[in-house]
Each structure stands twice: as structure tokens, then as C-alpha cells.
Design a protein around this motif. Structure first.
Motif, mmCIF file in Angstrom:
data_model
loop_
_atom_site.group_PDB
_atom_site.id
_atom_site.type_symbol
_atom_site.label_atom_id
_atom_site.label_comp_id
_atom_site.label_asym_id
_atom_site.label_seq_id
_atom_site.Cartn_x
_atom_site.Cartn_y
_atom_site.Cartn_z
ATOM 1 N N VAL A 11 0.872 -1.394 0.097
ATOM 2 C CA VAL A 11 0.089 -0.074 -0.142
ATOM 3 C C VAL A 11 0.940 1.322 -0.043
ATOM 4 O O VAL A 11 1.712 1.294 0.958
ATOM 5 N N GLU A 12 0.645 2.106 -0.898
ATOM 6 C CA GLU A 12 1.364 3.271 -1.051
ATOM 7 C C GLU A 12 0.651 4.758 -0.606
ATOM 8 O O GLU A 12 1.244 5.716 -0.098
ATOM 9 N N ASP A 13 -0.934 4.413 -0.518
ATOM 10 C CA ASP A 13 -1.486 5.826 0.085
ATOM 11 C C ASP A 13 -2.527 5.005 0.657
ATOM 12 O O ASP A 13 -3.503 4.744 0.443
ATOM 13 N N ALA A 14 -2.324 4.831 2.146
ATOM 14 C CA ALA A 14 -3.350 4.232 3.211
ATOM 15 C C ALA A 14 -4.709 4.750 3.149
ATOM 16 O O ALA A 14 -5.755 4.167 3.117
ATOM 17 N N ALA A 15 -4.788 6.176 3.121
ATOM 18 C CA ALA A 15 -6.129 6.702 3.170
ATOM 19 C C ALA A 15 -6.761 6.517 1.963
ATOM 20 O O ALA A 15 -8.114 6.236 2.086
ATOM 21 N N ALA A 16 -6.374 6.555 1.039
ATOM 22 C CA ALA A 16 -6.987 6.300 -0.314
ATOM 23 C C ALA A 16 -7.209 4.817 -0.370
ATOM 24 O O ALA A 16 -8.517 4.372 -1.034
ATOM 25 N N TYR A 17 -6.391 3.918 -0.035
ATOM 26 C CA TYR A 17 -6.634 2.420 -0.194
ATOM 27 C C TYR A 17 -7.861 2.084 0.669
ATOM 28 O O TYR A 17 -8.346 0.963 0.388
ATOM 29 N N GLU A 18 -8.130 3.007 1.795
ATOM 30 C CA GLU A 18 -9.136 2.414 2.573
ATOM 31 C C GLU A 18 -10.603 2.304 1.804
ATOM 32 O O GLU A 18 -11.501 1.555 2.136
ATOM 33 N N GLY A 19 -10.548 3.109 0.763
ATOM 34 C CA GLY A 19 -11.885 3.138 0.097
ATOM 35 C C GLY A 19 -12.005 1.834 -0.822
ATOM 36 O O GLY A 19 -13.189 1.327 -1.230
ATOM 37 N N TYR A 20 -10.939 1.048 -1.114
ATOM 38 C CA TYR A 20 -11.060 -0.174 -1.522
ATOM 39 C C TYR A 20 -11.098 -1.141 -0.435
ATOM 40 O O TYR A 20 -12.117 -2.168 -0.506
ATOM 41 N N ARG A 21 -10.449 -1.299 0.624
ATOM 42 C CA ARG A 21 -10.311 -2.332 1.456
ATOM 43 C C ARG A 21 -11.735 -2.492 2.547
ATOM 44 O O ARG A 21 -12.065 -3.344 2.438
ATOM 45 N N SER A 22 -12.387 -1.327 2.390
ATOM 46 C CA SER A 22 -13.626 -1.163 3.337
ATOM 47 C C SER A 22 -14.775 -1.789 2.567
ATOM 48 O O SER A 22 -15.683 -2.156 2.967
ATOM 49 N N ARG A 23 -14.757 -2.048 1.214
ATOM 50 C CA ARG A 23 -15.755 -2.564 0.430
ATOM 51 C C ARG A 23 -15.486 -3.949 -0.146
ATOM 52 O O ARG A 23 -16.252 -4.667 -0.555
ATOM 53 N N THR A 24 -14.191 -4.480 0.094
ATOM 54 C CA THR A 24 -14.011 -5.854 -0.374
ATOM 55 C C THR A 24 -14.752 -6.852 0.194
ATOM 56 O O THR A 24 -15.221 -7.848 -0.273
ATOM 57 N N ALA A 25 -14.775 -7.025 1.595
ATOM 58 C CA ALA A 25 -15.431 -8.010 2.213
ATOM 59 C C ALA A 25 -16.953 -8.337 1.805
ATOM 60 O O ALA A 25 -17.346 -9.577 1.661
ATOM 61 N N ALA A 26 -17.731 -7.261 1.808
ATOM 62 C CA ALA A 26 -19.218 -7.534 1.295
ATOM 63 C C ALA A 26 -19.198 -8.087 -0.219
ATOM 64 O O ALA A 26 -19.876 -9.205 -0.502
ATOM 65 N N ILE A 27 -18.421 -7.865 -1.130
ATOM 66 C CA ILE A 27 -18.256 -8.226 -2.478
ATOM 67 C C ILE A 27 -17.759 -9.791 -2.332
ATOM 68 O O ILE A 27 -18.205 -10.659 -3.072
ATOM 69 N N ILE A 28 -16.660 -10.090 -1.770
ATOM 70 C CA ILE A 28 -16.167 -11.430 -1.550
ATOM 71 C C ILE A 28 -17.266 -12.345 -0.978
ATOM 72 O O ILE A 28 -17.430 -13.576 -1.754
ATOM 73 N N GLU A 29 -17.698 -12.000 0.100
ATOM 74 C CA GLU A 29 -18.833 -12.793 0.718
ATOM 75 C C GLU A 29 -20.134 -12.980 -0.491
ATOM 76 O O GLU A 29 -20.657 -14.159 -0.581
ATOM 77 N N ARG A 30 -20.495 -11.832 -1.147
ATOM 78 C CA ARG A 30 -21.533 -12.066 -2.052
ATOM 79 C C ARG A 30 -21.315 -13.334 -2.990
ATOM 80 O O ARG A 30 -21.934 -13.844 -3.707
#
Length: 95
Positions: A11-30
Motif C-alpha cells: 500500500v502506497e496511499d493508506a488513506a485512499a486505499y481504505e476506499g478499496y479495503r472497506s468495500r471488499t468483504a461484502a463483495i467477497i462474501e456475495r
């Protein structure tokens, strides 16, 4: 056979990466997946794999893992990861 998504992410930009990380779990589970490893401590015993943030996802099949990756939901957030981190990602067949 199970399908696994294995990613090594620096990760090179943790603040911006959070927009990705916070949304992955729901998609993975789906798509029937679950986290096995999500960025915890890694102890390298041999070689230099260059691991930063290791992520391993398990899906019911390789097809399910591919369907997750190709899904419109994941493709919509993928550019965030590509813009904020360097990474490698593979889909592997399990046993």
C-alpha cells in the motif's frame, strides 16, 4: 476443487486505499468467498518473496474466484487498488 485468490499488496496511499479495503468483504462474501489471510503478520522462513500485505481468499471453486474478480462490483473498486498500491494477484486451484 476450491479456488484461491492470493494477493501481495504494498500500500502506497493508506488513506485512499481504505476506499478499496472497506468495500471488499461484502463483495467477497456475495460471491461465496471468505478471507483466510488479511494482511496479518508474515514470518518469512526461506527466500525473499517480497511480501508486504498478504491476502488469501478461499472460494468454493476456481470459477467462483474468477467470477468474483470479474464481477461488476469488484471491477468498480479495482482501480482504487491499482492507483494506491503495487500488487500481484493470482487465482490458484486448491485441493
Amino acid at each position: 476443487m476450491k479456488g484461491y485468490v492470493i494477493a501481495n499488496v504494498s500500500v502506497e496511499d493508506a488513506a485512499a486505499y481504505e476506499g478499496y479495503r472497506s468495500r471488499t468483504a461484502a463483495i467477497i462474501e456475495r460471491y461465496g468467498g471468505r478471507f483466510l489471510v488479511r494482511g496479518g503478520a508474515v514470518e518469512v522462513r526461506e527466500g525473499d518473496p517480497g511480501i508486504s500485505r498478504l491476502v488469501i481468499l478461499e472460494f468454493p471453486s476456481v470459477t467462483a474466484a474468477q467470477t468474483f474478480y470479474d464481477s461488476p462490483e469488484y471491477q468498480a473498486i479495482l482501480p482504487i487498488r491499482l492507483d494506491t498500491a503495487s500488487s500481484t494477484l493470482v487465482i490458484a486451484e486448491g485441493v
